[in-house]
Design a protein around this motif. Structure first.
Motif, short mmCIF file in Angstrom:
data_model
loop_
_atom_site.label_atom_id
_atom_site.label_comp_id
_atom_site.label_asym_id
_atom_site.label_seq_id
_atom_site.Cartn_x
_atom_site.Cartn_y
_atom_site.Cartn_z
N GLY A 2 0.81 -1.21 0.00
CA GLY A 2 0.00 0.00 0.00
C GLY A 2 0.85 1.26 0.00
O GLY A 2 0.54 2.23 -0.71
N ILE B 204 0.93 4.32 -2.72
CA ILE B 204 0.78 5.72 -2.35
C ILE B 204 1.95 6.54 -2.88
O ILE B 204 1.78 7.64 -3.41
CB ILE B 204 0.66 5.86 -0.82
CG1 ILE B 204 -0.67 5.26 -0.33
CG2 ILE B 204 0.77 7.33 -0.40
CD1 ILE B 204 -0.79 5.20 1.17
N VAL C 273 -4.48 6.56 -6.42
CA VAL C 273 -4.14 7.17 -5.13
C VAL C 273 -3.12 8.28 -5.38
O VAL C 273 -2.01 8.03 -5.84
CB VAL C 273 -3.56 6.13 -4.15
CG1 VAL C 273 -3.23 6.80 -2.82
CG2 VAL C 273 -4.55 4.99 -3.94
N GLN D 213 -11.18 3.72 -1.50
CA GLN D 213 -10.34 2.58 -1.13
C GLN D 213 -11.05 1.62 -0.20
O GLN D 213 -10.80 0.42 -0.24
CB GLN D 213 -9.03 3.07 -0.50
CG GLN D 213 -8.16 3.90 -1.44
CD GLN D 213 -7.79 3.15 -2.71
OE1 GLN D 213 -7.45 1.97 -2.67
NE2 GLN D 213 -7.86 3.85 -3.85
N ILE E 175 -4.25 0.91 2.55
CA ILE E 175 -4.24 2.34 2.23
C ILE E 175 -5.14 3.12 3.18
O ILE E 175 -4.80 4.22 3.63
CB ILE E 175 -4.66 2.56 0.77
CG1 ILE E 175 -3.61 1.94 -0.17
CG2 ILE E 175 -4.85 4.05 0.47
CD1 ILE E 175 -3.96 2.03 -1.63
N TYR F 241 -3.94 6.19 5.55
CA TYR F 241 -4.54 7.53 5.50
C TYR F 241 -5.06 7.95 6.87
O TYR F 241 -4.95 9.13 7.26
CB TYR F 241 -5.66 7.56 4.46
CG TYR F 241 -5.22 8.09 3.11
CD1 TYR F 241 -4.18 7.48 2.42
CD2 TYR F 241 -5.82 9.18 2.53
CE1 TYR F 241 -3.75 7.96 1.19
CE2 TYR F 241 -5.41 9.67 1.30
CZ TYR F 241 -4.38 9.06 0.63
OH TYR F 241 -3.96 9.54 -0.58
#
Length: 264
Positions: A52, A56, A63, A224, A232, A236
């Motif tokens: 993930g 990112i 993303v 997501q 992810i 976040y």
């Protein structure tokens, strides 16, 4: 004895240990989940988190962290700034002048009891569903009522009548009393109350982005989570927590700089 102070070193160590315990607990729960189902995505393990983080960093799969940061940061900064400014002006006026308090406190107290996210339908009518205005309105009017009441209460309770009478005796005007006496005494409380609004402001931002935005932290969390990319989603959420802590520390530093007499 209760409230016995501990050293700063002990406080830091205990804080670090608490985070380590949380991470160990999550790792154990994740391990148990992957023993039962090796393809489990709801409790990602370290390798899934790495995947993930790579997505990112590279912007794969739709993303875009930096775009989300810029969009959410701008909405949050403008919304919080306007909310604090409005609460400062009206709250200080209510705390200093009973006629203003009698006129404005009842509707503000009423608005404070309405959940801000329930006001989205009203904001749709006034600001539309596109543009930055609806996000700013939800944040600003979400934190304004509670903050204004807190500032008014501080102006009434933290400044004694003897100080006001003495200041007027020395020939000060209304403006000088408010600016030089009342504001200086309640400024630490204003900053402290603003700190308490960081969390609600971020809740309002994410809620609005979750429902309306095509960019930002709330939008990415929605997209997501639908795909069950929890590596992810959790990342976040961690970034939101770190951002909240950074804002909180910045306000603490501001309070220490502007109000050195106010103890921690």
């Amino acid at each position: 004895m209760i409230r016995r102070p501990i050293s700063q070193k002990t406080r830091i160590v205990l804080g670090i240990v608490s985070f380590i315990v949380l991470l160990i607990g999550y790792a154990w729960i994740s391990h148990r989940a992957h023993v039962e189902n090796p393809r489990n995505k709801t409790l990602p393990n370290f390798s899934q988190f790495q995947e993930g983080w790579k997505r990112i960093a590279t912007g794969e799969g739709g993303v875009d962290l930096w775009a989300d940061v810029k969009a959410s940061a701008m909405r949050l900064a403008i919304g919080v700034g306007l909310g604090i400014l409005l609460a400062f002006i009206i709250g200080l006026a209510m705390g200093c002048f009973p006629i203003v308090e009698a006129s404005l406190m009842p509707p503000i107290a009423f608005l404070a009891k309405i959940p801000p996210t329930a006001m989205l339908a009203v904001y749709f009518v006034f600001f539309g569903v596109t543009g930055i205005q609806i996000f700013v309105a939800l944040i600003a009017f979400g934190i304004f009522p509670t903050l204004a009441q807190s500032i008014a209460q501080a102006a009434q309770k933290d400044v004694d009548e003897h100080t006001l009478y003495k200041t007027y005796t020395l020939g000060a005007s209304h403006f000088e009393v408010v600016w030089e006496v009342v504001l200086r005494q309640i400024l630490p409380r204003i900053i402290e109350n603003a700190r308490l609004q960081i969390g609600p402001a971020m809740v309002f931002l994410v809620a609005a982005e979750f429902a309306l935005a095509d960019q930002g932290f709330g939008y990415t969390l929605r997209m997501q989570s639908r795909l069950q990319n929890m590596n992810i989603v959790y990342t976040y959420l961690a970034l939101l927590g770190i951002a909240g802590l950074v804002f909180d520390q910045l306000l603490i530093l501001l309070r220490r700089f502007t109000c050195p007499w106010f103890g921690d």
